[in-house]
Write an enzyme that holds these catalytic residues in place. Structure first.
Site, PDB file in Angstrom:
ATOM      1  N   CYS A 330       0.832  -1.197   0.000  1.00 49.08           N
ATOM      2  CA  CYS A 330       0.000   0.000   0.000  1.00 49.08           C
ATOM      3  C   CYS A 330       0.878   1.262   0.000  1.00 49.08           C
ATOM      4  CB  CYS A 330      -0.978  -0.024   1.168  1.00 49.08           C
ATOM      5  SG  CYS A 330      -2.393   1.084   0.951  1.00 49.08           S
ATOM      6  N   HIS A 431      -3.573  -5.443   1.082  1.00 52.86           N
ATOM      7  CA  HIS A 431      -3.391  -5.816   2.476  1.00 52.86           C
ATOM      8  C   HIS A 431      -3.812  -7.278   2.643  1.00 52.86           C
ATOM      9  CE1 HIS A 431      -2.600  -1.776   3.934  1.00 52.86           C
ATOM     10  NE2 HIS A 431      -3.620  -1.336   3.228  1.00 52.86           N
TER      11      HIS A 431
END
Length: 494
Positions: A330, A431
């Site tokens: 991310c 994630h």
């Protein structure tokens, strides 16, 4: 409507999340449909549901313990701290707006209908709701607009159990002091106490328990020992970010960014035999790991500046130039690129150079991506080649888009290509990408081979199976330590 019980604590980190999870598991084992609930959570560790809605991971953990799918109704309000600027307020899984602490305090009353709608809807679907409070319920300066402790207990007419942490010392004083600051209606809601994190011989404590009942006239429901269970915890209080570990055969260093988020993405590596997972804040702590991970962050640009000023950027580049593994998730993926651009002032505006190990450019915009994903690693080359074609799943939570100019897309999600890999450096928005145990096990095997170690003795690790065993250990330990029959009477089932 479901039966209800609420778990409050004398302090933050007293064990509310753990006891809530334990009761969820126990009620599930006893044949009840049970769900957790927390009206307001403050954390940077968040999760995306199948409905593309964002919620706190503590209730995700408790839902797992209950054997049910995480549902945003379990956590209708999520506050994501933004440093000195206040918090991003997530309502029913979607961004409401950014607020300062004072703005939020004045706005809280308007959130009550949303809380009640989520709670009542959840209550229609389950037999028992286990509510978790937040912090201390005795913050007298915040009582007027309380929506997460006794204020919520009154709204849903919940009996309350208060948990005290004996490991910190002064547990009787903290329990009694909490009761002292309650008004009469609040005191009447307290149906029992639980002492948590006890070490030693309970018989030595028993005289104190008897004296404490004489003082409070409230039952002590049990004394829970200091449990050696591995359950996901809240990010701001997690010992995993501060514990010091000895370097193992395979050493993985996670950069502890000032605004680190979703650090649970990497927990699986700490559970694989022969692997150490360390969170590092400076070049001295970094040492010479086999792989460096740059995690997610709530503020990519500020954390990129910190990475540069701390000297860690230079060390990461040196590490990569030596052919060793670097992985960004991310915000960490965004930092690995050439530039991060913020034309819409999402994080203060302006542009900043990234680390430059991936040929990518990220541009922030007002649209927030929140979605669960499932796909496969592409057929890739380089150090991570062995990951090719392995299935992946997880979720995305990010602002902005990243474009690749060179290198290979790391993975596919249906027809969409995502992430980037260039030999020994890789990045992804996903994630939970390592939660497929095959991904994590294969990465450890790659690192062992790179060091010339025999990977034949590597014991493959199954994260899902491990989690289930930990929830069982938690439930069994708490069931032995507290009077479950009394708890059933408190909630009106017996």
């Amino acid at each position: 409507m479901a039966k209800v019980i609420m778990i409050q604590g004398t302090t933050s980190n007293a064990g509310k999340s753990l006891i809530t999870a334990a009761l969820c598991r126990i009620f599930k084992e006893d044949g009840y449909r049970v769900a957790p609930f927390k009206s307001q959570n403050m954390a940077l560790n968040s999760y995306i549901t199948k409905d593309k809605l964002e919620m706190g991971r503590a209730q995700v953990m408790q839902a797992e313990a209950a054997g049910i799918e995480p549902d945003v109704r379990m956590n209708p309000i999520l506050l994501k701290p933004m440093g000195n600027k206040g918090s991003q307020v997530i309502l029913n899984g979607k961004v409401l707006k950014d607020m300062t602490a004072q703005e939020y305090y004045e706005y809280k009353e308007e959130l009550i209908p949303h809380i009640m709608e989520a709670y009542n809807s959840l209550s229609d679907d389950y037999d028992i709701i286990v509510i978790e409070g937040a912090g201390s319920p005795a913050e007298i300066n915040l009582k007027e607009y309380d929506i997460v402790n006794m204020g919520l207990a009154k709204l849903v007419d919940a009996p309350v159990i208060i948990v005290g942490d004996i490991d910190r010392g002064g547990v009787f004083a903290s329990l009694a002091g909490t009761m002292l600051l309650f008004d009469d209606d609040e005191k009447s809601r307290v149906k029992g106490f639980v002492i948590n994190k006890f070490r030693g011989d309970v018989d030595i404590l028993k005289p104190g328990l008897d004296m404490f009942y004489d003082i409070t006239k409230v039952d002590m429901l049990g004394v829970v020992p200091y449990l050696n269970v591995d359950i996901d915890d809240e990010d701001s209080l997690s010992q995993k970010l501060t514990n010091k570990y000895n370097v193992s055969l395979i050493d993985i260093g996670v950069i502890k960014l000032p605004h680190i988020s979703n650090f649970t993405d990497f927990n699986i590596f700490s559970l694989i035999k022969g692997v150490s997972l360390r969170y590092v804040s400076n070049t001295k702590e970094l040492g010479n790991p086999d792989m460096i991970i740059i995690p997610g962050t709530k503020n990519t640009i500020n954390d990129m500046k910190w990475l540069r000023q701390s000297g860690l950027e230079t060390r990461i580049i040196k590490h990569a130039n030596e052919g060793k593994a670097v992985f960004g998730v991310c915000g960490g993926y965004q930092m690995l690129g050439e530039s991060i651009n913020d034309p819409d002032n999402i994080e203060g505006g302006g542009n900043i150079n990234g680390i430059g190990l991936l040929k990518t450019k990220t541009t922030f915009n007002h649209s927030k991506t929140t979605t669960q994903v499932r796909g496969n690693i592409n057929s890739i080359s380089g150090l991570f080649k062995q990951l090719s074609d392995i299935e992946i799943w997880g979720y995305e939570i990010h602002m902005g888009n990243t474009e690749i100019s060179e290198g290979e897309p790391l993975n596919n999600i249906g027809l969409k290509l995502e992430g980037c890999v260039c030999d020994n450096v890789a990045g992804s928005y996903i994630h939970g990408i390592f939660d497929n145990s095959k991904i994590a096990n294969t990465i450890v095997e790659i690192l062992m081979k790179q060091k010339g170690l025999n990977s034949d003795e590597l014991v493959n690790f199954d994260l899902a199976e491990y989690k289930e065993s930990q929830y069982d250990i938690l439930a069994n330990s708490v069931r032995e330590a507290i009077n479950i029959k009394k708890i059933y009477k408190i909630i009106g089932i017996l």
